[in-house]
Design a protein around this motif. Structure first.
Motif, PDB file in Angstrom:
ATOM      1  N   MET A 222      61.894   3.720  35.624  1.00  0.00           N
ATOM      2  CA  MET A 222      61.111   3.931  35.064  1.00  0.00           C
ATOM      3  C   MET A 222      59.036   4.163  35.113  1.00  0.00           C
ATOM      4  N   THR A 223      59.347   5.272  35.077  1.00  0.00           N
ATOM      5  CA  THR A 223      57.915   5.979  34.683  1.00  0.00           C
ATOM      6  C   THR A 223      57.348   4.666  35.519  1.00  0.00           C
ATOM      7  N   PHE A 224      56.069   4.854  35.335  1.00  0.00           N
ATOM      8  CA  PHE A 224      54.549   4.575  36.341  1.00  0.00           C
ATOM      9  C   PHE A 224      54.273   2.322  35.801  1.00  0.00           C
ATOM     10  N   SER A 225      53.572   2.129  37.117  1.00  0.00           N
ATOM     11  CA  SER A 225      53.166   0.802  36.806  1.00  0.00           C
ATOM     12  C   SER A 225      52.114   0.139  38.070  1.00  0.00           C
ATOM     13  N   ILE A 226      51.648  -0.431  37.892  1.00  0.00           N
ATOM     14  CA  ILE A 226      50.658  -1.006  38.648  1.00  0.00           C
ATOM     15  C   ILE A 226      49.542  -2.474  38.811  1.00  0.00           C
ATOM     16  N   CYS A 227      49.695  -2.870  39.834  1.00  0.00           N
ATOM     17  CA  CYS A 227      49.143  -4.300  39.813  1.00  0.00           C
ATOM     18  C   CYS A 227      48.760  -4.423  40.456  1.00  0.00           C
ATOM     19  N   VAL A 228      47.230  -5.743  40.626  1.00  0.00           N
ATOM     20  CA  VAL A 228      46.292  -5.924  40.730  1.00  0.00           C
ATOM     21  C   VAL A 228      46.166  -7.079  40.988  1.00  0.00           C
ATOM     22  N   ARG A 229      45.073  -7.198  42.417  1.00  0.00           N
ATOM     23  CA  ARG A 229      44.539  -8.669  42.621  1.00  0.00           C
ATOM     24  C   ARG A 229      42.761  -8.957  42.223  1.00  0.00           C
ATOM     25  N   GLU A 230      41.853  -9.783  41.498  1.00  0.00           N
ATOM     26  CA  GLU A 230      40.007  -9.143  42.201  1.00  0.00           C
ATOM     27  C   GLU A 230      39.966 -11.012  42.109  1.00  0.00           C
ATOM     28  N   ARG A 231      39.538 -10.546  42.429  1.00  0.00           N
ATOM     29  CA  ARG A 231      38.365 -12.584  42.458  1.00  0.00           C
ATOM     30  C   ARG A 231      37.153 -12.388  42.114  1.00  0.00           C
ATOM     31  N   TYR A 232      36.876 -13.677  41.299  1.00  0.00           N
ATOM     32  CA  TYR A 232      35.568 -13.114  40.625  1.00  0.00           C
ATOM     33  C   TYR A 232      34.923 -14.690  40.361  1.00  0.00           C
ATOM     34  N   GLU A 233      34.149 -15.321  39.885  1.00  0.00           N
ATOM     35  CA  GLU A 233      33.599 -15.970  39.434  1.00  0.00           C
ATOM     36  C   GLU A 233      33.070 -16.744  37.483  1.00  0.00           C
ATOM     37  N   ASP A 234      33.989 -17.195  37.662  1.00  0.00           N
ATOM     38  CA  ASP A 234      34.084 -17.556  36.352  1.00  0.00           C
ATOM     39  C   ASP A 234      32.085 -18.521  35.715  1.00  0.00           C
TER      40      ASP A 234
ATOM     41  N   GLY B 197      47.518   7.959  34.322  1.00  0.00           N
ATOM     42  CA  GLY B 197      48.789   8.813  34.835  1.00  0.00           C
ATOM     43  C   GLY B 197      49.286   9.310  33.676  1.00  0.00           C
ATOM     44  N   HIS B 198      49.258   8.829  32.227  1.00  0.00           N
ATOM     45  CA  HIS B 198      49.912   9.254  31.365  1.00  0.00           C
ATOM     46  C   HIS B 198      49.390  10.915  30.626  1.00  0.00           C
ATOM     47  N   GLU B 199      48.150  10.654  31.488  1.00  0.00           N
ATOM     48  CA  GLU B 199      47.387  12.361  30.581  1.00  0.00           C
ATOM     49  C   GLU B 199      47.124  12.966  32.285  1.00  0.00           C
ATOM     50  N   GLU B 200      48.138  13.440  33.180  1.00  0.00           N
ATOM     51  CA  GLU B 200      48.244  13.743  33.741  1.00  0.00           C
ATOM     52  C   GLU B 200      50.092  14.019  34.294  1.00  0.00           C
ATOM     53  N   GLY B 201      50.754  13.543  32.733  1.00  0.00           N
ATOM     54  CA  GLY B 201      52.424  14.173  32.610  1.00  0.00           C
ATOM     55  C   GLY B 201      53.117  12.937  32.122  1.00  0.00           C
ATOM     56  N   GLY B 202      52.900  11.909  33.310  1.00  0.00           N
ATOM     57  CA  GLY B 202      53.409  10.455  32.783  1.00  0.00           C
ATOM     58  C   GLY B 202      54.903  10.525  33.404  1.00  0.00           C
ATOM     59  N   ASP B 203      56.166  10.164  32.675  1.00  0.00           N
ATOM     60  CA  ASP B 203      57.311  10.317  32.664  1.00  0.00           C
ATOM     61  C   ASP B 203      57.828  11.448  32.510  1.00  0.00           C
ATOM     62  N   LYS B 204      58.570  12.692  32.975  1.00  0.00           N
ATOM     63  CA  LYS B 204      59.303  13.348  33.056  1.00  0.00           C
ATOM     64  C   LYS B 204      59.873  13.919  31.937  1.00  0.00           C
ATOM     65  N   ARG B 205      60.531  12.714  31.291  1.00  0.00           N
ATOM     66  CA  ARG B 205      61.643  13.010  30.222  1.00  0.00           C
ATOM     67  C   ARG B 205      61.145  13.583  29.280  1.00  0.00           C
ATOM     68  N   GLU B 206      60.860  14.901  28.681  1.00  0.00           N
ATOM     69  CA  GLU B 206      60.283  14.402  27.039  1.00  0.00           C
ATOM     70  C   GLU B 206      61.208  15.150  26.121  1.00  0.00           C
ATOM     71  N   ASP B 207      62.432  14.386  26.426  1.00  0.00           N
ATOM     72  CA  ASP B 207      63.339  14.929  25.583  1.00  0.00           C
ATOM     73  C   ASP B 207      63.787  13.536  25.171  1.00  0.00           C
TER      74      ASP B 207
ATOM     75  N   LEU C 210      58.428  10.742  37.934  1.00  0.00           N
ATOM     76  CA  LEU C 210      57.062  11.402  37.124  1.00  0.00           C
ATOM     77  C   LEU C 210      57.194  12.851  36.932  1.00  0.00           C
ATOM     78  N   THR C 211      55.861  13.330  36.873  1.00  0.00           N
ATOM     79  CA  THR C 211      55.926  14.899  36.297  1.00  0.00           C
ATOM     80  C   THR C 211      55.365  14.992  38.315  1.00  0.00           C
ATOM     81  N   GLY C 212      54.872  14.023  38.826  1.00  0.00           N
ATOM     82  CA  GLY C 212      54.178  14.647  40.095  1.00  0.00           C
ATOM     83  C   GLY C 212      53.379  13.833  40.072  1.00  0.00           C
ATOM     84  N   GLU C 213      53.030  13.564  41.804  1.00  0.00           N
ATOM     85  CA  GLU C 213      52.476  12.627  42.272  1.00  0.00           C
ATOM     86  C   GLU C 213      50.686  12.591  41.644  1.00  0.00           C
ATOM     87  N   SER C 214      50.573  13.188  41.341  1.00  0.00           N
ATOM     88  CA  SER C 214      48.746  13.064  41.012  1.00  0.00           C
ATOM     89  C   SER C 214      48.880  12.148  39.339  1.00  0.00           C
TER      90      SER C 214
END
Length: 224
Positions: A1-13, A157-167, A124-128
């Motif tokens: 299923m295409t691509f995803s990102i997970c992140v953790r950030e510490r901050y002050e409220d 990521g989408h602008e780099e090509g994203g998921d290659k299944r254009e059909d 994906l279309t590639g590592e990029s």
């Protein structure tokens, strides 16, 4: 299923107290990805993809809520999964990152682990694609809401090509942000899905902007 990102950030409220937020975002050339891939709580964020096993995401976050380290939690789940070589599973916990791409995932597939984040993708279309998403997140303005910056990462990521299944024209996107901070009301833009569209990232951005507008209007109207 295409691509995803997970992140953790510490901050002050606003009171100067230390908080942690977690976010996950995904887009794919299939409908309804928000029901399958992204999982988050105030203790971590997990994405399950490729040949999806939804329980890896659900149980992964549950294990993080129980206090397990992210690598212990997700490795334990993968070790019990006979289909692990067809899975991608990645995420962040309170103090670590984890990413796994099974050898039988379809190419291009792979992942990237950075400080406080993980990105993974397949078909994906590639590592990029993965690199562009990661670099967009790394260079983002931390003063902006995390939800917006997750959309920015998907867009890169989408602008780099994203998921290659254009059909496959019917696509989807989703994001979830959770935090240790008590917020009332919770910002409407921190849990968004675009379930069936031909322009998932553009629609996700429009949805984010509209939800932000609605949230700000509600706060202004009902704040004491």
């Amino acid at each position: 299923m295409t691509f995803s990102i997970c992140v953790r950030e510490r901050y002050e409220d606003e009171l100067g107290e230390e908080q942690t937020r977690f976010g996950v975002a995904v887009t794919t050339r299939l409908p309804g990805v928000g029901t399958l891939c992204p999982f988050a709580s105030e203790n971590g964020a997990v994405a399950t993809q490729s040949l999806v096993n939804v329980e890896l995401g659900r149980k992964g976050v549950a294990y993080l809520d129980d206090g397990l380290a992210v690598d212990d939690a997700l490795n334990a789940l993968l070790n019990a999964d006979e289909g692990r070589e067809q899975r991608q599973l990645h995420g962040v916990g309170s103090d670590g990152e984890f990413a796994f791409s099974g050898a039988e995932c379809q190419g291009w597939f792979g992942h990237r682990v950075g400080e406080n984040y993980t990105v993974a993708g397949n078909l994906l279309t590639g590592e990029s694609v993965v690199d562009a998403a990661a670099e967009a997140y790394e260079s983002g303005d931390r003063s902006e809401p995390l939800a917006k910056r997750l959309v920015d990462a998907l867009e890169a990521g989408h602008e780099e090509g994203g998921d290659k299944r254009e059909d496959l024209e019917v696509q989807s996107a989703a994001l979830v942000v959770e935090t240790t901070e008590e917020r009332s009301p919770r910002p409407y833009y921190d849990d968004l899905r675009v379930d069936a569209t031909r322009t998932p990232v553009a629609d996700m951005r429009e949805t984010y902007e509209t939800a932000t507008e609605g949230y700000e209007a509600a706060v202004e109207k009902y704040q004491e």
